[in-house]
Write a protein that holds these residues in place. Sequence first.
Motif, short mmCIF file in Angstrom:
data_model
loop_
_atom_site.label_atom_id
_atom_site.label_comp_id
_atom_site.label_asym_id
_atom_site.label_seq_id
_atom_site.Cartn_x
_atom_site.Cartn_y
_atom_site.Cartn_z
N ASP A 292 4.04 4.83 -1.27
CA ASP A 292 4.49 5.08 -0.04
C ASP A 292 4.52 3.58 0.73
O ASP A 292 5.11 3.51 1.78
CB ASP A 292 3.33 5.87 0.84
CG ASP A 292 3.71 7.34 0.47
OD1 ASP A 292 4.77 7.68 -0.17
OD2 ASP A 292 3.17 8.18 1.06
N PRO B 232 8.54 2.44 0.11
CA PRO B 232 9.14 3.38 -0.56
C PRO B 232 10.55 3.00 -1.11
O PRO B 232 11.08 3.57 -2.22
CB PRO B 232 9.50 4.56 0.80
CG PRO B 232 8.64 4.13 1.68
CD PRO B 232 8.15 2.53 1.73
N ASP C 252 4.69 9.76 16.94
CA ASP C 252 6.22 9.64 16.80
C ASP C 252 6.67 8.26 16.15
O ASP C 252 7.80 8.22 15.93
CB ASP C 252 6.59 9.63 18.39
CG ASP C 252 6.63 11.00 19.19
OD1 ASP C 252 6.54 11.90 18.00
OD2 ASP C 252 6.79 11.03 20.39
N LEU D 75 5.21 6.82 13.59
CA LEU D 75 4.67 6.73 12.21
C LEU D 75 5.76 6.35 11.10
O LEU D 75 5.85 5.17 10.55
CB LEU D 75 3.99 8.05 11.81
CG LEU D 75 2.45 8.19 12.31
CD1 LEU D 75 2.02 9.32 11.50
CD2 LEU D 75 1.60 6.88 11.94
N ASP D 76 6.70 7.12 11.44
CA ASP D 76 7.87 6.95 10.18
C ASP D 76 8.64 5.82 10.28
O ASP D 76 8.95 5.14 9.32
CB ASP D 76 8.89 8.22 10.34
CG ASP D 76 8.23 9.70 9.76
OD1 ASP D 76 7.11 9.43 9.10
OD2 ASP D 76 8.64 10.80 9.98
N SER D 77 8.88 5.33 11.54
CA SER D 77 9.62 4.02 11.65
C SER D 77 8.87 2.96 11.61
O SER D 77 9.44 1.64 11.51
CB SER D 77 10.34 4.23 12.98
OG SER D 77 9.43 4.08 13.98
N ASN D 78 7.52 3.12 11.48
CA ASN D 78 6.69 1.84 11.34
C ASN D 78 5.66 1.95 10.25
O ASN D 78 4.80 1.13 10.11
CB ASN D 78 5.83 1.96 12.70
CG ASN D 78 6.40 1.58 13.79
OD1 ASN D 78 6.81 0.39 13.88
ND2 ASN D 78 6.71 2.38 14.79
N TRP D 79 6.23 2.73 8.96
CA TRP D 79 5.34 2.83 8.07
C TRP D 79 5.37 1.56 6.94
O TRP D 79 5.76 1.71 5.98
CB TRP D 79 5.86 4.15 7.06
CG TRP D 79 4.92 4.69 6.14
CD1 TRP D 79 4.99 4.77 5.00
CD2 TRP D 79 3.56 5.32 6.79
NE1 TRP D 79 3.59 5.46 4.69
CE2 TRP D 79 2.92 5.59 5.46
CE3 TRP D 79 3.10 5.47 7.99
CZ2 TRP D 79 1.70 6.39 5.42
CZ3 TRP D 79 1.67 6.35 7.99
CH2 TRP D 79 1.15 6.38 6.82
N SER D 80 4.66 0.72 7.39
CA SER D 80 4.19 -0.59 6.75
C SER D 80 2.92 -1.20 7.22
O SER D 80 2.57 -0.63 8.77
CB SER D 80 5.61 -1.57 6.78
OG SER D 80 5.43 -2.09 7.92
N ALA E 89 1.24 9.78 5.83
CA ALA E 89 1.50 10.42 7.50
C ALA E 89 1.38 11.71 7.52
O ALA E 89 1.18 12.25 8.59
CB ALA E 89 3.48 10.04 7.29
N ASP E 90 1.78 12.52 6.29
CA ASP E 90 1.58 13.99 6.51
C ASP E 90 0.02 14.49 6.92
O ASP E 90 -0.15 15.26 7.82
CB ASP E 90 1.80 14.65 5.33
CG ASP E 90 3.46 14.74 5.23
OD1 ASP E 90 4.04 14.38 6.07
OD2 ASP E 90 3.80 14.85 3.86
N ARG F 30 -0.89 13.50 10.50
CA ARG F 30 -0.28 14.15 11.25
C ARG F 30 -1.42 15.53 11.40
O ARG F 30 -1.60 16.23 12.54
CB ARG F 30 1.32 14.92 11.18
CG ARG F 30 2.11 13.62 11.35
CD ARG F 30 3.60 14.40 11.66
NE ARG F 30 4.48 13.15 11.55
CZ ARG F 30 5.11 12.35 10.53
NH1 ARG F 30 4.91 12.90 9.36
NH2 ARG F 30 5.86 11.33 10.84
#
Length: 578
Positions: A437, A440, A498, A500-505, A569-570, A573
């Motif tokens: 992850d 990705p 909100d 998380l996905d765009s900052n996943w590093s 991430a899941d 959340r």
Amino acid sequence: MGQSTETTDWVSRYADEVIEESERRTPGKPVVVASGLSPSGPIHLGNLREVMTPHLVADEIRRRGYEVRHLISWDDYDRYRKVPNGVPGIDESWAEHIGRPLTSVPAPKGSPHPNWAEHFKSAMIDALAELGVEFDGISQTEQYTSGVYREQILHAMRHRADIDAILDQYRTKKAPTGKKQGQKPVDEAELEAAEGSGAAAEDDGTGSAGYFPYKPYCGGCNKDLTTVTAYDDDITELTYTCTECGFSETVRLSEFNRGKLVWKVDWPMRWAYEGVVFEPSGVDHSSPGSSFQVGGQIVGSIFGGKQPIGPMYAFVGISGMAKMSSSRGGVPTPGDALKIMEPQLLRWLYARRRPNQSFKIAFDQEIQRLYDEWDKLNAKVADSTALPADIAAHSRAVRTAAGELPKTPRPMPYRTLASVADITAGHEDQALRILSDLDPTNPLASLDEVRPRYDKAEAWINTQVPAEQRTVVRHEPDVELLKSLDDQARESLRLLMDGLDSNWSLDGLTHLVYGVPKVQAGFPPDATPKELPPEIKSAQRSFFALLYHLLVGRDTGPRLPTLLLAVGADRVRKLLGA
Ligand SMILES: [Zn+2]
């Protein structure tokens, strides 16, 4: 072959000096450097400097195209001095072997090795192989018992009065008599380690019948509690008696091979015999009357040789070796260090410090910072922004004259790997998923891509991090805590989720977790500390504590970006109440 002054580090400077000295002493012959190790027990990690200092110099000389022999003298014909504490597979019955050669003492129970010395040598040899240290091992038991030093022994006996006179200059000064590996003891375990490494308060050969630099092991009990009572130079007849068992005999030194020169004569004899040009020793041997100093006089006036260039190396300490994990009674060995760090990192610690600088090898949290520093240096070397001295130390860490050391194909940050190993507790499929992850677009095909670094980080977590500091991610959300939150706290969690996905590093999440409190206070997420009121700091602290409580049920833990990545991430959340 010349080195530009810009890349000159301590290793290069010694290499210059050693090559020049070797050419002067023995033109055209291989350069000889030496280390001495006493396998009287587990060989302490601190004593690795005895090997790494000449190794790095020898390796630099090889890189310049010269032939080098790095001798490691295994002082395995030394007497067994004491039963060390904390060694598995032995009991008090080993005390009966005190006074015998280390190669005549049985190995600990369960050992595949034939004797005590071989048992402890073996672990060191394995560690040196992993470290890329090329050496010629010399067993002093083999040397002495096969009569290799016959001429030198007879010569020393013939000149015993001269040796006695040299030693006598120092006897009144109460000089240290310890061997060169003595480390400055810092606690009881260290003290035992130092003693176990051969810091023997050995007698120098003085007896009631006069001075004899040679001590036989007894023909009755094989102990060195013998006293030479007579010696005839012409026919080399030597008579001794044993104070332990009463045995007495007369032997001819021209054919007798069961004994050795006393340490202060043995060491300089071997300098001359092997032509050693470089051999360092511990700082405690810089004092008057030390074996290095006395040896310098004996090698010249008795054996017609020269003292090696011999820098004194400073103490190497250990930080945070967890007592619980010490497999060897609180005494970490090089093998223990290599369980938690890659050989490149360990080599780098030695290469970047001059021998007279002391430093610590981290077994505690500090290892994570050290690895961050190492990774930064690797990046700087890769994009050619590192300083010359740092480039030199890096090069000595990652390769030898024989080539590159095996490395981790994808060296992800150690602290990330440690956190993932911590959280997944041995579930490799989970660890692989989390690590994939991180990037990705370029997922991990197998954990092998992060090995051996992953294995070292996992071993660190399992052996050095106390249970109460281990991270256990919550399985279910903390409903009570979530219910009790005010609007502002709920809003902070929403902002985080909100993003998380765009900052996943690692970088992205770092930005995100520090940015949420700024945004809540009405500032842009990338506002610098100077643009922010001081209250932001306490807002950040409370936000972080809230996240730790919701994720791991404590008020602290691994760095949040790493923790978030490791949890996934899941699950984040789920635990934050989405
Ligand atoms: Zn005896």
